[in-house]
Design a protein around this motif. Structure first.
Motif, PDB file in Angstrom:
ATOM      1  N   PRO A 160      -0.845  15.052  -3.128  1.00 25.77           N
ATOM      2  CA  PRO A 160      -2.256  14.714  -3.267  1.00 25.77           C
ATOM      3  C   PRO A 160      -2.711  13.811  -2.127  1.00 25.77           C
ATOM      4  O   PRO A 160      -1.953  12.990  -1.620  1.00 25.77           O
ATOM      5  N   ARG A 161      -3.948  13.981  -1.755  1.00 23.15           N
ATOM      6  CA  ARG A 161      -4.496  13.137  -0.708  1.00 23.15           C
ATOM      7  C   ARG A 161      -4.740  11.740  -1.250  1.00 23.15           C
ATOM      8  O   ARG A 161      -5.276  11.573  -2.343  1.00 23.15           O
ATOM      9  N   ALA A 162      -4.332  10.756  -0.503  1.00 18.70           N
ATOM     10  CA  ALA A 162      -4.558   9.377  -0.920  1.00 18.70           C
ATOM     11  C   ALA A 162      -6.032   9.034  -0.805  1.00 18.70           C
ATOM     12  O   ALA A 162      -6.774   9.642  -0.048  1.00 18.70           O
ATOM     13  N   VAL A 163      -6.461   8.051  -1.597  1.00 21.47           N
ATOM     14  CA  VAL A 163      -7.789   7.500  -1.420  1.00 21.47           C
ATOM     15  C   VAL A 163      -7.885   6.958  -0.001  1.00 21.47           C
ATOM     16  O   VAL A 163      -6.897   6.500   0.575  1.00 21.47           O
TER      17      VAL A 163
ATOM     18  N   TYR B 134      -6.890  -3.610  -2.349  1.00 23.95           N
ATOM     19  CA  TYR B 134      -6.935  -3.342  -0.914  1.00 23.95           C
ATOM     20  C   TYR B 134      -5.710  -2.529  -0.487  1.00 23.95           C
ATOM     21  O   TYR B 134      -4.778  -2.334  -1.258  1.00 23.95           O
ATOM     22  N   GLY B 135      -5.703  -2.115   0.777  1.00 23.30           N
ATOM     23  CA  GLY B 135      -4.477  -1.689   1.428  1.00 23.30           C
ATOM     24  C   GLY B 135      -4.102  -0.233   1.304  1.00 23.30           C
ATOM     25  O   GLY B 135      -4.377   0.435   0.319  1.00 23.30           O
ATOM     26  N   SER B 136      -3.427   0.261   2.340  1.00 21.47           N
ATOM     27  CA  SER B 136      -2.939   1.638   2.362  1.00 21.47           C
ATOM     28  C   SER B 136      -1.526   1.710   1.776  1.00 21.47           C
ATOM     29  O   SER B 136      -0.799   0.721   1.750  1.00 21.47           O
ATOM     30  N   ARG B 137      -1.134   2.893   1.339  1.00 21.46           N
ATOM     31  CA  ARG B 137       0.223   3.093   0.840  1.00 21.46           C
ATOM     32  C   ARG B 137       1.226   3.053   1.995  1.00 21.46           C
ATOM     33  O   ARG B 137       2.297   2.441   1.879  1.00 21.46           O
TER      34      ARG B 137
ATOM     35  N   ILE C 139      -7.384  -0.896  -7.514  1.00 19.63           N
ATOM     36  CA  ILE C 139      -6.285  -0.124  -6.916  1.00 19.63           C
ATOM     37  C   ILE C 139      -5.759  -0.897  -5.721  1.00 19.63           C
ATOM     38  O   ILE C 139      -6.542  -1.417  -4.920  1.00 19.63           O
ATOM     39  N   CYS C 140      -4.440  -0.986  -5.577  1.00 19.28           N
ATOM     40  CA  CYS C 140      -3.846  -1.801  -4.513  1.00 19.28           C
ATOM     41  C   CYS C 140      -2.709  -1.022  -3.849  1.00 19.28           C
ATOM     42  O   CYS C 140      -1.738  -0.662  -4.514  1.00 19.28           O
ATOM     43  N   HIS C 141      -2.842  -0.775  -2.561  1.00 19.64           N
ATOM     44  CA  HIS C 141      -1.843  -0.008  -1.803  1.00 19.64           C
ATOM     45  C   HIS C 141      -1.557   1.346  -2.448  1.00 19.64           C
ATOM     46  O   HIS C 141      -0.420   1.827  -2.434  1.00 19.64           O
ATOM     47  N   GLY C 142      -2.599   1.966  -2.996  1.00 16.18           N
ATOM     48  CA  GLY C 142      -2.443   3.288  -3.584  1.00 16.18           C
ATOM     49  C   GLY C 142      -1.809   3.297  -4.955  1.00 16.18           C
ATOM     50  O   GLY C 142      -1.642   4.357  -5.550  1.00 16.18           O
TER      51      GLY C 142
END
Length: 417
Positions: A284-287, A235-238, A203-206
């Protein structure tokens, strides 16, 4: 268990097997970054892949089976192995100059102590999931023993990122034969991207991430060298996801991970995800922000010494930062750069005659590294398909149309005529 194993078609024919078409084989290839007009600058090689560097080969084994509730040891399985061979399988044990760098060390890349001590790398570079590093490492050692290269392949380089949000990672589904198939199936030419090999469950940036690659070829006036990059993007956040300076993560705030099951997922990382059916009512809550890792491999035919390759590896974080990565505490951001120039003394001699590029002429390679790494990350996202894995956790693919719409909004792409 009905476990599907995907290996390069050429490898299946060599093994005397007849491949049956899968959904992955028959689906039309999705456009890559360049085909959407997103270049990050610079001139790509003919394949826009790490295999544009002469001699480099890539092989991948993809494991996908099962659906529904997570049952450790049974699945669902969404994982695999990717092998990058710096000098190809025929010269697998022949060393290249190499160096590594870690932006954040919450991850694993075996064999790096000797790489940085000696400046040399022998054998394949293997990418897989966190819990499969050991079995893949042992498989490479065993391959070396069987092929008369036990000494050269005694300290193999195996790197990982964590796919336990979509994959039954504690079920240890990657076996030695999967690593061997990736090595034996390695070829030059186009490289499969997205939900393949070690990147299958990433998974990458959500968004759904995975394997991505890109290359740059310098003008003849700057040496005409080729530099290629391959990433395992996880990696990384949305919220911080950015492309060419455009805050794509702010423009696409929906399509966050959710779950399709009747019960909440069992993993501590995904138990708070909302049902996908509630997406219209509840965001929805992000990872967890920053959870995950990225492995970046940089190859070049430029004549560089190990300390210069270390300088190349230390430029990779500039690209990750441009895309929105921070090297968060829980992220393993580990990079390796190698040069394919000859590094072995001629027969009967103890002295190897090697060249090296003057330091004052490294800047174009630094720029190429940053450009190609950004493009490889985006190519991983663009190639990936929406995936539903363990406990019905679903991660969505980056929508091409909304990406280009955001880039047009900020003037990074011309308007549609």
């Amino acid at each position: 268990m009905n476990l599907r194993v995907f290996v390069p078609l050429a490898a299946l024919f060599l093994l005397g097997l007849s491949p049956s078409p899968s959904k992955e084989d028959t689906a039309p290839r999705k456009p890559r970054a360049r085909e959407l007009g997103i270049t990050f600058g610079g001139q790509a090689g003919p394949l826009d892949a790490i295999t544009d560097v002469p001699g480099v080969e890539v092989g991948q084994t993809t494991l996908v089976s099962g659906e529904g509730k997570l049952r450790v040891g049974k699945g669902p399985v969404r994982t695999g192995v990717t092998a990058v061979l710096p000098r190809g399988r025929a010269r697998l044990a022949e060393s290249v100059f190499a160096a590594t760098y870690a932006l954040n060390g919450n991850g694993e890349m075996t064999g790096t102590h000797w790489v940085n001590e000696s400046g040399l790398l022998a054998g394949p570079l293997m990418l897989t999931n966190t819990n499969s590093v050991g079995v893949v490492r042992d498989a490479v050692v065993s391959w070396g023993v069987q092929h008369g290269a036990a000494w050269e392949l005694a300290l193999p380089v195996v790197a990982e990122t964590y796919d336990g949000l979509l994959n039954d990672i504690d079920g240890f589904h990657v076996k030695a034969e999967h690593a061997v198939r990736a090595i034996d199936g390695a070829r030059g030419g186009p490289v499969a991207e997205g939900n393949v090999g070690g990147g299958t469950g990433m998974i990458c940036h959500g968004f759904k991430g995975g394997i991505g690659t890109a290359s740059r070829r310098l003008p003849v006036s700057l040496g005409g060298y080729t530099l290629g990059v391959l990433v395992q993007c996880n990696y990384g956040s949305r919220s911080r996801f950015s492309v060419e300076g455009v805050p794509v993560g702010e423009e696409i705030k929906d399509l966050l991970p959710c779950h399709t099951g009747n019960e909440a997922p069992s993993s501590a990382f995904t138990k708070d995800l909302k049902p996908c059916a509630q997406r219209a009512e509840v965001t929805p809550r992000a990872v967890s922000e920053g959870l995950g890792s990225i492995i970046v491999l940089v190859a070049t035919d430029a004549p560089l010494l190990p300390h210069q390759l270390g300088r190349i590896a230390r430029r990779v974080p500039l690209a990750i930062g441009k895309m929105g990565g921070l090297g968060e505490d829980s992220s393993g951001d580990i990079f390796l750069a190698f040069s394919t120039q000859p590094a072995k003394p001629p027969a009967g001699s103890r002295v190897a005659e090697v060249g090296f590029l003057d330091n004052e002429h490294l800047n174009p390679l630094f720029e190429a590294t940053v450009q190609a790494t950004q493009e490889a990350i985006l190519n991983a996202l663009l190639a990936a398909e929406t995936q539903t894995g363990a406990d019905g956790v679903r991660v969505f693919a980056l929508p091409h149309d909304r990406l280009t719409e955001a880039l047009r909004k900020y003037g990074r792409l011309p308007p549609v005529r």
